[in-house]
Design a protein around this motif. Structure first.
Motif, mmCIF file in Angstrom:
data_model
loop_
_atom_site.group_PDB
_atom_site.id
_atom_site.type_symbol
_atom_site.label_atom_id
_atom_site.label_comp_id
_atom_site.label_asym_id
_atom_site.label_seq_id
_atom_site.Cartn_x
_atom_site.Cartn_y
_atom_site.Cartn_z
ATOM 1 N N VAL A 1 1.540 4.551 -3.178
ATOM 2 C CA VAL A 1 0.875 5.849 -3.319
ATOM 3 C C VAL A 1 1.600 6.927 -2.510
ATOM 4 O O VAL A 1 1.556 8.112 -2.852
ATOM 5 N N CYS A 2 2.304 6.520 -1.459
ATOM 6 C CA CYS A 2 3.011 7.467 -0.596
ATOM 7 C C CYS A 2 4.309 7.961 -1.240
ATOM 8 O O CYS A 2 4.785 9.060 -0.929
ATOM 9 N N ALA A 3 4.884 7.125 -2.116
ATOM 10 C CA ALA A 3 6.206 7.419 -2.684
ATOM 11 C C ALA A 3 6.224 8.683 -3.528
ATOM 12 O O ALA A 3 7.258 9.347 -3.631
ATOM 13 N N SER A 4 5.099 9.043 -4.119
ATOM 14 C CA SER A 4 5.090 10.220 -4.996
ATOM 15 C C SER A 4 5.418 11.502 -4.239
ATOM 16 O O SER A 4 5.907 12.465 -4.830
ATOM 17 N N CYS A 5 5.151 11.539 -2.941
ATOM 18 C CA CYS A 5 5.493 12.716 -2.124
ATOM 19 C C CYS A 5 6.640 12.447 -1.157
ATOM 20 O O CYS A 5 7.502 13.304 -0.947
ATOM 21 N N HIS A 6 6.655 11.252 -0.564
ATOM 22 C CA HIS A 6 7.612 10.956 0.503
ATOM 23 C C HIS A 6 8.838 10.184 0.022
ATOM 24 O O HIS A 6 9.753 9.955 0.808
ATOM 25 N N GLY A 7 8.843 9.793 -1.245
ATOM 26 C CA GLY A 7 9.977 9.073 -1.797
ATOM 27 C C GLY A 7 9.928 7.587 -1.483
ATOM 28 O O GLY A 7 9.116 7.128 -0.682
ATOM 29 N N GLU A 8 10.805 6.845 -2.117
ATOM 30 C CA GLU A 8 10.880 5.401 -1.920
ATOM 31 C C GLU A 8 11.152 5.079 -0.459
ATOM 32 O O GLU A 8 12.084 5.598 0.150
ATOM 33 N N TYR B 1 5.662 -0.889 7.967
ATOM 34 C CA TYR B 1 6.556 -0.855 6.802
ATOM 35 C C TYR B 1 7.500 0.343 6.865
ATOM 36 O O TYR B 1 8.723 0.204 6.737
ATOM 37 N N PHE B 2 6.946 1.528 7.068
ATOM 38 C CA PHE B 2 7.787 2.722 7.092
ATOM 39 C C PHE B 2 8.747 2.714 8.277
ATOM 40 O O PHE B 2 9.872 3.206 8.170
ATOM 41 N N ASN C 1 0.807 -1.224 0.000
ATOM 42 C CA ASN C 1 0.000 0.000 0.000
ATOM 43 C C ASN C 1 0.838 1.271 0.000
ATOM 44 O O ASN C 1 0.290 2.380 -0.048
ATOM 45 N N ALA C 2 2.159 1.117 0.072
ATOM 46 C CA ALA C 2 3.031 2.279 0.237
ATOM 47 C C ALA C 2 3.356 2.991 -1.070
ATOM 48 O O ALA C 2 3.880 4.101 -1.051
ATOM 49 N N GLY D 1 9.662 6.124 1.974
ATOM 50 C CA GLY D 1 9.394 7.278 2.824
ATOM 51 C C GLY D 1 10.647 8.013 3.260
ATOM 52 O O GLY D 1 10.612 8.819 4.183
ATOM 53 N N ALA D 2 11.776 7.774 2.558
ATOM 54 C CA ALA D 2 13.066 8.294 3.015
ATOM 55 C C ALA D 2 13.528 9.560 2.306
ATOM 56 O O ALA D 2 14.415 10.253 2.802
ATOM 57 N N LYS D 3 12.932 9.874 1.142
ATOM 58 C CA LYS D 3 13.411 11.033 0.374
ATOM 59 C C LYS D 3 12.228 11.830 -0.178
ATOM 60 O O LYS D 3 11.893 11.733 -1.355
ATOM 61 N N PRO D 4 11.601 12.635 0.670
ATOM 62 C CA PRO D 4 10.470 13.445 0.214
ATOM 63 C C PRO D 4 10.875 14.389 -0.917
ATOM 64 O O PRO D 4 12.026 14.836 -0.982
ATOM 65 N N ILE D 5 9.916 14.702 -1.777
ATOM 66 C CA ILE D 5 10.219 15.552 -2.925
ATOM 67 C C ILE D 5 10.363 17.021 -2.528
ATOM 68 O O ILE D 5 10.899 17.816 -3.290
ATOM 69 N N MET D 6 9.877 17.386 -1.344
ATOM 70 C CA MET D 6 9.999 18.746 -0.838
ATOM 71 C C MET D 6 10.441 18.696 0.623
ATOM 72 O O MET D 6 10.054 17.781 1.361
ATOM 73 N N GLY D 7 11.218 19.688 1.031
ATOM 74 C CA GLY D 7 11.688 19.739 2.403
ATOM 75 C C GLY D 7 10.583 19.910 3.423
ATOM 76 O O GLY D 7 10.751 19.560 4.593
ATOM 77 N N ALA D 8 9.440 20.440 2.977
ATOM 78 C CA ALA D 8 8.314 20.638 3.898
ATOM 79 C C ALA D 8 7.545 19.350 4.159
ATOM 80 O O ALA D 8 6.690 19.300 5.042
#
Length: 202
Positions: free
Chosen positions: A33-40, A96-97, A30-31, A42-49
């Motif tokens: 869908v999260c990767a598009s913002c939080h990265g693979e 998972y995260f 299920n993760a 959840g380790a590398k978000p696309i934005m610092g915010a």
């Protein structure tokens, strides 16, 4: 014999508490869908915010996911993303995260001393407690208490959240009152310094 059985039961119970109730493998499914913002992972978000989700702590992550799904924690970017997920799905995502590695960033050396002093010792004059008291000296958090890992988190995200606590915008969850009280005593420069220190903490 009774002591042995009691010890085994206690040991199993503590192990279950330590590892949480979620299934990381199920959570991975299920993760995506999260990767598009939080990265693979959840380790590398696309934005610092945006926060890193990796290694934050299963209990903390689960509580936040529930709060977001139920609308108690309003995050516009998350609207509707969790609507079709069950409670088990949220627990699995959290598991998972939590198993993913949190990468550490390069902190601004000009702010490290001030940030380290605040993180480790607080500010006695203004009544700010040391962050390390709840979040661990290395920023590893406190899983049984549901206090998240901070070490390596994006400085911009930490700054945003501390200001949200200070302004009363983030006021949901079991530990919100603690953070609101702490943040209310922090200046903008202190928030910047401690957020910077946290980003490079390991």
């Amino acid at each position: 014999m009774k002591k042995l059985i009691a010890g085994v039961v206690l040991g199993v119970g503590l192990t279950a508490m330590a590892h949480g109730a979620g299934d990381p493998e199920a959570g991975e499914a299920n993760a995506a869908v999260c990767a598009s913002c939080h990265g693979e992972g959840g380790a590398k978000p696309i934005m610092g915010a945006y926060p890193k989700l990796s290694g934050l702590g299963e209990k903390y992550l689960y509580r936040q996911l529930v709060a977001i799904k139920e609308g108690d924690r309003q995050i516009a970017e998350m609207t509707g993303l969790l609507d079709n997920m069950s409670d088990d799905d949220l627990q699995d995502l959290a598991a998972y995260f939590d198993e993913q590695n949190m990468g550490v960033q390069q902190a601004n050396p000009d702010l490290i001393d001030e940030g380290a002093a605040l993180y480790r010792g607080g500010n006695l004059a203004s009544g700010v407690p040391a962050c390390a008291g709840c979040h661990n000296p290395q920023g590893k958090g406190n899983e049984p208490a549901g206090y998240p890992r901070l070490g390596g988190q994006n400085a911009e995200y930490v700054t945003k959240q501390l200001k949200a606590y200070r302004d009363g915008e983030r006021n949901t969850g079991q530990n919100a009152a603690i953070m609101m009280d702490v943040a209310a005593k922090l200046t903008d420069s202190e928030i910047e310094a401690v957020a910077n220190y946290i980003s490079g903490l390991n």
